[in-house]
Design a protein around this motif. Sequence first.
Motif, PDB file in Angstrom:
ATOM      1  N   ARG A  34       0.833  -1.213   0.000  1.00  0.00           N
ATOM      2  CA  ARG A  34       0.000   0.000   0.000  1.00  0.00           C
ATOM      3  C   ARG A  34       0.860   1.254   0.000  1.00  0.00           C
ATOM      4  O   ARG A  34       0.543   2.233  -0.686  1.00  0.00           O
ATOM      5  CB  ARG A  34      -0.921   0.020   1.218  1.00  0.00           C
ATOM      6  CG  ARG A  34      -2.110  -0.865   1.089  1.00  0.00           C
ATOM      7  CD  ARG A  34      -3.028  -0.676   2.262  1.00  0.00           C
ATOM      8  NE  ARG A  34      -4.059  -1.692   2.272  1.00  0.00           N
ATOM      9  CZ  ARG A  34      -4.773  -2.013   3.328  1.00  0.00           C
ATOM     10  NH1 ARG A  34      -4.572  -1.390   4.470  1.00  0.00           N
ATOM     11  NH2 ARG A  34      -5.685  -2.953   3.256  1.00  0.00           N
ATOM     12  N   GLN A  35       1.928   1.242   0.791  1.00  0.00           N
ATOM     13  CA  GLN A  35       2.804   2.413   0.839  1.00  0.00           C
ATOM     14  C   GLN A  35       3.488   2.647  -0.500  1.00  0.00           C
ATOM     15  O   GLN A  35       3.649   3.788  -0.931  1.00  0.00           O
ATOM     16  CB  GLN A  35       3.845   2.246   1.940  1.00  0.00           C
ATOM     17  CG  GLN A  35       3.275   2.373   3.329  1.00  0.00           C
ATOM     18  CD  GLN A  35       4.302   2.101   4.413  1.00  0.00           C
ATOM     19  OE1 GLN A  35       5.353   1.530   4.158  1.00  0.00           O
ATOM     20  NE2 GLN A  35       3.986   2.492   5.635  1.00  0.00           N
ATOM     21  N   LYS A  36       3.876   1.568  -1.177  1.00  0.00           N
ATOM     22  CA  LYS A  36       4.499   1.712  -2.494  1.00  0.00           C
ATOM     23  C   LYS A  36       3.504   2.281  -3.498  1.00  0.00           C
ATOM     24  O   LYS A  36       3.859   3.132  -4.323  1.00  0.00           O
ATOM     25  CB  LYS A  36       5.020   0.368  -2.984  1.00  0.00           C
ATOM     26  CG  LYS A  36       6.296  -0.079  -2.323  1.00  0.00           C
ATOM     27  CD  LYS A  36       6.770  -1.399  -2.915  1.00  0.00           C
ATOM     28  CE  LYS A  36       8.029  -1.882  -2.249  1.00  0.00           C
ATOM     29  NZ  LYS A  36       8.476  -3.174  -2.815  1.00  0.00           N
ATOM     30  N   ALA A  37       2.265   1.815  -3.430  1.00  0.00           N
ATOM     31  CA  ALA A  37       1.247   2.322  -4.354  1.00  0.00           C
ATOM     32  C   ALA A  37       0.987   3.807  -4.108  1.00  0.00           C
ATOM     33  O   ALA A  37       0.870   4.593  -5.051  1.00  0.00           O
ATOM     34  CB  ALA A  37      -0.041   1.523  -4.200  1.00  0.00           C
ATOM     35  N   ARG A  38       0.912   4.198  -2.846  1.00  0.00           N
ATOM     36  CA  ARG A  38       0.715   5.623  -2.525  1.00  0.00           C
ATOM     37  C   ARG A  38       1.895   6.459  -2.978  1.00  0.00           C
ATOM     38  O   ARG A  38       1.728   7.574  -3.476  1.00  0.00           O
ATOM     39  CB  ARG A  38       0.497   5.795  -1.025  1.00  0.00           C
ATOM     40  CG  ARG A  38      -0.857   5.342  -0.566  1.00  0.00           C
ATOM     41  CD  ARG A  38      -1.025   5.567   0.913  1.00  0.00           C
ATOM     42  NE  ARG A  38      -2.319   5.053   1.356  1.00  0.00           N
ATOM     43  CZ  ARG A  38      -2.610   4.751   2.597  1.00  0.00           C
ATOM     44  NH1 ARG A  38      -1.690   4.924   3.542  1.00  0.00           N
ATOM     45  NH2 ARG A  38      -3.797   4.292   2.916  1.00  0.00           N
ATOM     46  N   ALA A  39       3.100   5.940  -2.789  1.00  0.00           N
ATOM     47  CA  ALA A  39       4.292   6.676  -3.214  1.00  0.00           C
ATOM     48  C   ALA A  39       4.312   6.829  -4.736  1.00  0.00           C
ATOM     49  O   ALA A  39       4.677   7.896  -5.250  1.00  0.00           O
ATOM     50  CB  ALA A  39       5.549   5.959  -2.736  1.00  0.00           C
ATOM     51  N   ARG A  40       3.911   5.769  -5.465  1.00  0.00           N
ATOM     52  CA  ARG A  40       3.857   5.870  -6.925  1.00  0.00           C
ATOM     53  C   ARG A  40       2.838   6.905  -7.368  1.00  0.00           C
ATOM     54  O   ARG A  40       3.085   7.691  -8.281  1.00  0.00           O
ATOM     55  CB  ARG A  40       3.491   4.507  -7.528  1.00  0.00           C
ATOM     56  CG  ARG A  40       4.706   3.677  -7.831  1.00  0.00           C
ATOM     57  CD  ARG A  40       4.316   2.423  -8.598  1.00  0.00           C
ATOM     58  NE  ARG A  40       4.602   1.299  -7.733  1.00  0.00           N
ATOM     59  CZ  ARG A  40       3.710   0.441  -7.258  1.00  0.00           C
ATOM     60  NH1 ARG A  40       2.462   0.514  -7.602  1.00  0.00           N
ATOM     61  NH2 ARG A  40       4.079  -0.528  -6.465  1.00  0.00           N
ATOM     62  N   ARG A  41       1.661   6.924  -6.710  1.00  0.00           N
ATOM     63  CA  ARG A  41       0.643   7.917  -7.063  1.00  0.00           C
ATOM     64  C   ARG A  41       1.123   9.328  -6.749  1.00  0.00           C
ATOM     65  O   ARG A  41       0.885  10.265  -7.518  1.00  0.00           O
ATOM     66  CB  ARG A  41      -0.667   7.630  -6.340  1.00  0.00           C
ATOM     67  CG  ARG A  41      -1.498   6.576  -7.064  1.00  0.00           C
ATOM     68  CD  ARG A  41      -2.808   6.382  -6.379  1.00  0.00           C
ATOM     69  NE  ARG A  41      -2.599   5.203  -5.526  1.00  0.00           N
ATOM     70  CZ  ARG A  41      -3.197   4.941  -4.400  1.00  0.00           C
ATOM     71  NH1 ARG A  41      -4.083   5.768  -3.927  1.00  0.00           N
ATOM     72  NH2 ARG A  41      -2.939   3.854  -3.720  1.00  0.00           N
ATOM     73  N   ALA A  42       1.797   9.506  -5.623  1.00  0.00           N
ATOM     74  CA  ALA A  42       2.311  10.827  -5.260  1.00  0.00           C
ATOM     75  C   ALA A  42       3.380  11.277  -6.259  1.00  0.00           C
ATOM     76  O   ALA A  42       3.396  12.439  -6.682  1.00  0.00           O
ATOM     77  CB  ALA A  42       2.883  10.798  -3.844  1.00  0.00           C
TER      78      ALA A  42
END
Length: 91
Positions: A34-42
């Motif tokens: 989840r953190q990786k997905a959020r970082a990619r979106r950011a």
Amino acid sequence: MIGYDEYLGRIRDGKGTADFAALRRSIGGKIIARQKARARRAAAGVLALFLISAAAYFACPAVMTEGGQLYAYVFEPDISDGPVLDYVFSD
């Protein structure tokens, strides 16, 4: 990998042993994903903002000039005569 509810159901029924290390790894993996997905979106948002602002920055001078010529500003106060002043004050 089994789900959390199924894992707890097996422990309650006595069909499985409590392997808390595997459960912790499973939950930790989901949190990291989840953190990786959020970082990619950011990062994608920051890149989109940068591209939009760069396009606006480089497009504005072309829109604001007349006849495709950029205006030149002279910061020398001691110029009294010369080709620059002839160009600036020419019709």
